[in-house]
Write an enzyme that holds these catalytic residues in place. Sequence first.
Site, PDB file in Angstrom:
ATOM      1  CD  GLU A   1      -2.920  -1.180   2.340  1.00 11.86           C
ATOM      2  OE1 GLU A   1      -2.714  -0.440   3.311  1.00 11.86           O
ATOM      3  OE2 GLU A   1      -3.825  -2.023   2.297  1.00 11.86           O
TER       4      GLU A   1
ATOM      5  CG  HIS B   1      -8.744   5.916   2.045  1.00 10.27           C
ATOM      6  ND1 HIS B   1      -8.626   5.741   0.683  1.00 10.27           N
ATOM      7  CD2 HIS B   1      -8.180   4.818   2.603  1.00 10.27           C
ATOM      8  CE1 HIS B   1      -8.031   4.587   0.445  1.00 10.27           C
ATOM      9  NE2 HIS B   1      -7.750   3.999   1.596  1.00 10.27           N
TER      10      HIS B   1
ATOM     11  NE  ARG C   1      -4.338   5.507   3.357  1.00 11.06           N
ATOM     12  CZ  ARG C   1      -4.824   4.619   4.145  1.00 11.06           C
ATOM     13  NH1 ARG C   1      -5.338   4.978   5.302  1.00 11.06           N
ATOM     14  NH2 ARG C   1      -4.806   3.357   3.821  1.00 11.06           N
TER      15      ARG C   1
ATOM     16  CG  HIS D   1      -9.771   6.072   6.063  1.00 11.08           C
ATOM     17  ND1 HIS D   1     -10.729   5.125   5.793  1.00 11.08           N
ATOM     18  CD2 HIS D   1      -8.602   5.391   6.254  1.00 11.08           C
ATOM     19  CE1 HIS D   1     -10.173   3.915   5.815  1.00 11.08           C
ATOM     20  NE2 HIS D   1      -8.886   4.052   6.107  1.00 11.08           N
TER      21      HIS D   1
ATOM     22  NE  ARG E   1      -4.356   4.982   9.715  1.00  4.59           N
ATOM     23  CZ  ARG E   1      -4.901   4.028   8.949  1.00  4.59           C
ATOM     24  NH1 ARG E   1      -4.507   2.777   9.069  1.00  4.59           N
ATOM     25  NH2 ARG E   1      -5.849   4.313   8.092  1.00  4.59           N
TER      26      ARG E   1
HETATM   27  P1  FAD Z   1     -13.307   0.290  16.359  1.00  4.82           P
HETATM   28  O1  FAD Z   1     -13.027  -0.904  15.559  1.00  4.82           O
HETATM   29  O2  FAD Z   1     -13.929   1.438  15.685  1.00  4.82           O
HETATM   30  O3  FAD Z   1     -14.246  -0.126  17.571  1.00  4.82           O
HETATM   31  C1  FAD Z   1     -14.797   0.853  18.433  1.00  4.82           C
HETATM   32  C2  FAD Z   1     -15.885   0.207  19.238  1.00  4.82           C
HETATM   33  O4  FAD Z   1     -16.309   1.084  20.284  1.00  4.82           O
HETATM   34  C3  FAD Z   1     -17.141  -0.118  18.438  1.00  4.82           C
HETATM   35  O5  FAD Z   1     -17.583  -1.388  18.821  1.00  4.82           O
HETATM   36  C4  FAD Z   1     -18.137   0.954  18.889  1.00  4.82           C
HETATM   37  O6  FAD Z   1     -19.467   0.562  18.782  1.00  4.82           O
HETATM   38  C5  FAD Z   1     -17.720   1.110  20.332  1.00  4.82           C
HETATM   39  N1  FAD Z   1     -18.102   2.392  20.940  1.00  4.82           N
HETATM   40  C6  FAD Z   1     -17.773   3.640  20.520  1.00  4.82           C
HETATM   41  N2  FAD Z   1     -18.292   4.553  21.371  1.00  4.82           N
HETATM   42  C7  FAD Z   1     -18.960   3.876  22.343  1.00  4.82           C
HETATM   43  C8  FAD Z   1     -19.698   4.260  23.470  1.00  4.82           C
HETATM   44  N3  FAD Z   1     -19.891   5.543  23.792  1.00  4.82           N
HETATM   45  N4  FAD Z   1     -20.244   3.292  24.236  1.00  4.82           N
HETATM   46  C9  FAD Z   1     -20.090   1.977  23.920  1.00  4.82           C
HETATM   47  N5  FAD Z   1     -19.402   1.570  22.862  1.00  4.82           N
HETATM   48  C10 FAD Z   1     -18.831   2.498  22.076  1.00  4.82           C
HETATM   49  N6  FAD Z   1      -6.724   0.031   9.328  1.00  4.82           N
HETATM   50  C11 FAD Z   1      -5.763  -0.847   8.988  1.00  4.82           C
HETATM   51  O7  FAD Z   1      -4.775  -0.997   9.711  1.00  4.82           O
HETATM   52  N7  FAD Z   1      -5.888  -1.587   7.852  1.00  4.82           N
HETATM   53  C12 FAD Z   1      -6.957  -1.483   7.022  1.00  4.82           C
HETATM   54  O8  FAD Z   1      -7.040  -2.185   6.027  1.00  4.82           O
HETATM   55  C13 FAD Z   1      -7.965  -0.554   7.352  1.00  4.82           C
HETATM   56  N8  FAD Z   1      -9.038  -0.385   6.549  1.00  4.82           N
HETATM   57  C14 FAD Z   1     -10.048   0.429   6.952  1.00  4.82           C
HETATM   58  C15 FAD Z   1     -11.193   0.528   6.171  1.00  4.82           C
HETATM   59  C16 FAD Z   1     -12.264   1.285   6.600  1.00  4.82           C
HETATM   60  C17 FAD Z   1     -13.510   1.374   5.745  1.00  4.82           C
HETATM   61  C18 FAD Z   1     -12.183   1.975   7.827  1.00  4.82           C
HETATM   62  C19 FAD Z   1     -13.341   2.795   8.313  1.00  4.82           C
HETATM   63  C20 FAD Z   1     -11.027   1.912   8.597  1.00  4.82           C
HETATM   64  C21 FAD Z   1      -9.964   1.147   8.168  1.00  4.82           C
HETATM   65  N9  FAD Z   1      -8.796   1.050   8.921  1.00  4.82           N
HETATM   66  C22 FAD Z   1      -7.817   0.171   8.552  1.00  4.82           C
HETATM   67  C23 FAD Z   1      -8.701   1.700  10.228  1.00  4.82           C
HETATM   68  C24 FAD Z   1      -8.993   0.642  11.293  1.00  4.82           C
HETATM   69  O9  FAD Z   1     -10.045  -0.180  10.842  1.00  4.82           O
HETATM   70  C25 FAD Z   1      -9.387   1.257  12.613  1.00  4.82           C
HETATM   71  O10 FAD Z   1      -8.486   2.263  12.966  1.00  4.82           O
HETATM   72  C26 FAD Z   1      -9.380   0.208  13.693  1.00  4.82           C
HETATM   73  O11 FAD Z   1     -10.180  -0.881  13.301  1.00  4.82           O
HETATM   74  C27 FAD Z   1      -9.882   0.798  14.992  1.00  4.82           C
HETATM   75  O12 FAD Z   1     -10.066  -0.241  15.905  1.00  4.82           O
HETATM   76  P2  FAD Z   1     -10.586   0.113  17.353  1.00  4.82           P
HETATM   77  O13 FAD Z   1     -10.743  -1.184  18.071  1.00  4.82           O
HETATM   78  O14 FAD Z   1      -9.742   1.155  17.956  1.00  4.82           O
HETATM   79  O15 FAD Z   1     -12.008   0.812  17.113  1.00  4.82           O
HETATM   80  C1  SIN Z   2      -7.335   0.543   2.704  1.00  5.06           C
HETATM   81  O1  SIN Z   2      -7.617  -0.627   2.477  1.00  5.06           O
HETATM   82  O2  SIN Z   2      -7.070   1.358   1.822  1.00  5.06           O
HETATM   83  C2  SIN Z   2      -7.366   1.032   4.110  1.00  5.06           C
HETATM   84  C3  SIN Z   2      -6.078   0.764   4.756  1.00  5.06           C
HETATM   85  C4  SIN Z   2      -5.941   1.611   5.989  1.00  5.06           C
HETATM   86  O3  SIN Z   2      -6.740   2.484   6.260  1.00  5.06           O
HETATM   87  O4  SIN Z   2      -4.955   1.383   6.697  1.00  5.06           O
END
Ligand code: FAD
Ligand code: SIN
Length: 526
Positions: free
Chosen positions: A113, A241, A288, A349, A384
């Site tokens: 990437e 993104h 990015r 993003h 990032r």
């Molecule tokens: P999240 O996975 O967002 O989980 C947060 C949780 O907290 C959720 O369950 C939510 O419901 C809960 N929550 C929030 N507020 C409250 C509240 N007040 N009370 C109770 N529960 C609450 N990163 C990569 O490294 N590789 C990738 O390929 C990639 N692709 C991506 C594609 C997309 C479309 C998106 C949106 C992001 C992508 N990212 C990627 C970024 C990555 O997915 C996120 O940064 C990462 O998954 C965040 O994980 P997390 O556990 O911190 O939060």
């Molecule tokens: C992507 O698949 O382009 C998302 C990867 C990322 O947000 O790290």
Amino acid sequence: MQIKTDFLVIGSGIAGLSFALKAAQKGKVILITKSNQDESNTKYAQGGIAAVWHDGDTVEKHVQDTLIAGAGLCDEKIVRMVVTEGTARVQELIELGTKFDKNQNGEYDLAKEGGHSENRILHHKDITGYEIERALLNKINKDPNITVYDHYYAIDIITQHHLGELVTSKTPGITCFGAYILNTRNGHIDTVLSKITIMATGGAGNVYATTTNPTIATGDGIAMVYRAKGHIKDMEFVQFHPTSLYKPEEHPSFLISEAMRGFGAVLKNQNGEEFMGRYDSRGSLAPRDIVARAIDNEMKISGEDFVYLDCRHLDRKGFIEHFPNIYNKCINLGIDPFIKMIPVVPAQHYLCGGIIIDEFGRSTIDQLYAIGECACSGLHGANRLASNSLLEALVFSHRAFEHATNTFTKISLKENIPNWNAEGTEHPEEMILITQSKKEVQQIMSNYVGIVRSELRLKRAFDRLEILYKENETLYDKTILSQELGELRNIICVSYLIIKHAMKRKESVGLHYMAKKFDAKPLKTT
Ligand code: FAD
Ligand code: SIN
């Protein structure tokens, strides 16, 4: 109702679930999440997870790529730590049952990437996050030491403030005793008392009108910690993104993974020109911030609402195998990527800033850790590197687990915590006021605090937001709490922090780009 536990985990993405699974070996875990169990940013992750895996790759190369993308503002010690420990954490994820794709030789199929000098992204087709959530939840739901409360919304963490003490951001020893949580099915508000609380609430995409984040991403954890007088950092670094599918009526915006550019797809403007070469020698695979800004500039020059991603020259079979989800989405919209180019546009993003943490995931509030996207560890600096966030969440959930499980037996649950006080509140007269204010905030942020900023635009955003803030605080004080009202309050708070931090940083760096005057000539970024 009062609920007591050793560990309270708020959030069921990769960070919260990974921590909960490990901590359950040592004590009782309550995991609350405001929607369905699997709803999270994690679930939608496409590209994959970056880790040093094949022989030709090294920790040093991944470290350098991360530092370069971060535009000089990463904490190098943290970068080295995450990259060095990351491979073992990904291995654990595999042992838990996560299936990453392999090639014909039986080796992991490592993708590339933007900003990566090596192929190092492990992935499950283009639905990596879905597969990670599946594997983690499968274990979580079988663990007798973990109770999952879904459809519970965390309102605020509990500190000395709730015992009537004056707490400011300079008060030493602010301590987290648990959280107030709203059962969104029946409106009851419960008190959870915990020895250790883990904030794992993810991102804040819905601060903007267009985002790849699902609707749960409203920055709740950051707002809760800010209100509790914890410290927040780097909020100006909002990652857009470069390539979300152009379909203005669709929320959230559908992501067209950066891994497609790693596979050979090329960005073109509406004249069919490969414009990225004019901005950066790395072309479509530049980091990015540079690609998103270049697209923004091309759109300003042409006056069009999108650019194109050209996949027509790619190997059809390999493409469909790697990107079935994206392929099907395009086909359903009548875009065969081998016949037509895909219209794409940048969308919010990821949030690089957040709750300040140390190398163990500790926030500045005692007994409160923050992990995953809501935290600011220093890994990402001003921008990032792609696929580093799933990795960061794994490394910090493990470190927080090791640290917290060493200390929690010495902590007693706090007595005399009052229940939530809903006195004097009534049902909202008009729900439309809440939904309308949310849209207004999102418009302000998208119009004035987007990819290119200026002092004038930031000031305008600040002034407009202040009006909404005042209106909403009045509404909040007299209204029975709902998830929508709480989220609006958090969106306003996080927007305020982004604007405030952006106003403080005068120079352009990484994701924070300040235009002195509007200039639509191609930006020279290298
Ligand atoms: P999240 O996975 O967002 O989980 C947060 C949780 O907290 C959720 O369950 C939510 O419901 C809960 N929550 C929030 N507020 C409250 C509240 N007040 N009370 C109770 N529960 C609450 N990163 C990569 O490294 N590789 C990738 O390929 C990639 N692709 C991506 C594609 C997309 C479309 C998106 C949106 C992001 C992508 N990212 C990627 C970024 C990555 O997915 C996120 O940064 C990462 O998954 C965040 O994980 P997390 O556990 O911190 O939060
Ligand atoms: C992507 O698949 O382009 C998302 C990867 C990322 O947000 O790290």
